[in-house]
Design a protein around this motif. Sequence first.
Motif, PDB file in Angstrom:
ATOM      1  N   ASP A   1       0.839  -1.321  -0.052  1.00 25.50           N
ATOM      2  CA  ASP A   1      -0.056   0.074  -0.031  1.00 25.50           C
ATOM      3  C   ASP A   1       0.759   1.034   0.019  1.00 25.50           C
ATOM      4  O   ASP A   1       0.227   2.148   0.203  1.00 25.50           O
TER       5      ASP A   1
ATOM      6  N   VAL B   1      -3.710   1.073  -3.633  1.00 30.35           N
ATOM      7  CA  VAL B   1      -2.474   0.229  -4.066  1.00 30.35           C
ATOM      8  C   VAL B   1      -1.957   0.467  -5.537  1.00 30.35           C
ATOM      9  O   VAL B   1      -0.868   0.128  -5.822  1.00 30.35           O
ATOM     10  N   GLU B   2      -3.132   1.106  -6.454  1.00 30.77           N
ATOM     11  CA  GLU B   2      -2.593   1.188  -7.750  1.00 30.77           C
ATOM     12  C   GLU B   2      -1.841   2.431  -8.077  1.00 30.77           C
ATOM     13  O   GLU B   2      -1.529   2.760  -9.103  1.00 30.77           O
ATOM     14  N   ARG B   3      -1.680   3.503  -6.868  1.00 24.55           N
ATOM     15  CA  ARG B   3      -0.917   4.542  -6.710  1.00 24.55           C
ATOM     16  C   ARG B   3       0.207   4.552  -5.551  1.00 24.55           C
ATOM     17  O   ARG B   3       0.195   5.437  -5.016  1.00 24.55           O
ATOM     18  N   ALA B   4       0.605   3.318  -5.330  1.00 30.64           N
ATOM     19  CA  ALA B   4       1.446   3.145  -4.241  1.00 30.64           C
ATOM     20  C   ALA B   4       2.706   3.940  -4.261  1.00 30.64           C
ATOM     21  O   ALA B   4       3.406   4.341  -3.234  1.00 30.64           O
TER      22      ALA B   4
ATOM     23  N   VAL C   1       7.812  -3.395  -8.827  1.00 24.73           N
ATOM     24  CA  VAL C   1       6.443  -2.696  -9.381  1.00 24.73           C
ATOM     25  C   VAL C   1       6.341  -2.795 -10.680  1.00 24.73           C
ATOM     26  O   VAL C   1       7.036  -3.015 -11.764  1.00 24.73           O
TER      27      VAL C   1
ATOM     28  N   THR D   1       0.936   1.833 -13.676  1.00 21.75           N
ATOM     29  CA  THR D   1      -0.391   1.450 -13.825  1.00 21.75           C
ATOM     30  C   THR D   1      -1.183   2.813 -14.251  1.00 21.75           C
ATOM     31  O   THR D   1      -2.048   2.668 -14.950  1.00 21.75           O
TER      32      THR D   1
ATOM     33  N   LYS E   1       2.025   0.047  -9.121  1.00 17.20           N
ATOM     34  CA  LYS E   1       1.574  -0.722  -7.917  1.00 17.20           C
ATOM     35  C   LYS E   1       2.685  -1.623  -7.558  1.00 17.20           C
ATOM     36  O   LYS E   1       3.448  -1.712  -8.621  1.00 17.20           O
TER      37      LYS E   1
ATOM     38  N   ALA F   1      -4.754   1.007 -14.322  1.00 21.19           N
ATOM     39  CA  ALA F   1      -5.581   1.457 -13.171  1.00 21.19           C
ATOM     40  C   ALA F   1      -7.062   1.418 -13.343  1.00 21.19           C
ATOM     41  O   ALA F   1      -7.319   1.681 -14.527  1.00 21.19           O
TER      42      ALA F   1
END
Length: 217
Positions: free
Chosen positions: A42, A58-61, A113, A116, A149, A201
């Motif tokens: 996260d 989580v998609e912009r961690a 990583v 996304t 992510k 994303a």
Amino acid sequence: MGNYQLVNVAVGKPEIMQYADNQEMSTAIKKQSREQVVLKIDGFEGDGVADLKHHGGVERAVCFYADERYDYWNKTYKDSLDTAAFGENLTVKGMLEDEVCIGDIYQIGEAVVTITQGRVPCNTIDRRTGCKGLFKQMIETGYTGYFAKVIEEGMITPESSIELKKKSRHGISVLQANRLFFQQEKDKNQIELLLQEEALADKWSTHFERLVAKLDR
């Protein structure tokens, strides 16, 4: 494949930032450099966001920004922006928006990583930098930075190496995706290719699915 370099690692929790005529807001854009940080699913330990609706998840961690773009903005605004001025976690070289693709997988230090989406800038950037209209110019140029992510957690330091583990087979760059997203370019073939990218994303997928539906009418 690629000469990548990690320039800076930064994290920060929300705090009150003053801007303009003694106005203030809560934001985590003012991140501080760190010598080592653990990247979790996260996001980075010690990192956070103030606006959970528009940031984080989580998609912009992980937020990336290319170090080369600082020269462009410093010349444009005749300024000298601080490191991590855009609130990015990782300032990198050799990873411009027109070179990095949605779905590319990178190993950075111990972590892995996948890219996304492009970043969606807001006027907090103007308030942070004091450069009026900067966030709008970021959108117009597509020099927004991008998000990733986390596939594998791990430690990252400023000395960590960056390795491209796998290139997206669809080959839609962040810059191309930004043009499709922000400029509403009606290139159905590219949009459909982008929608095939599993790493894209969810919010961007929804946006492009709606756009394709309109183009099909």
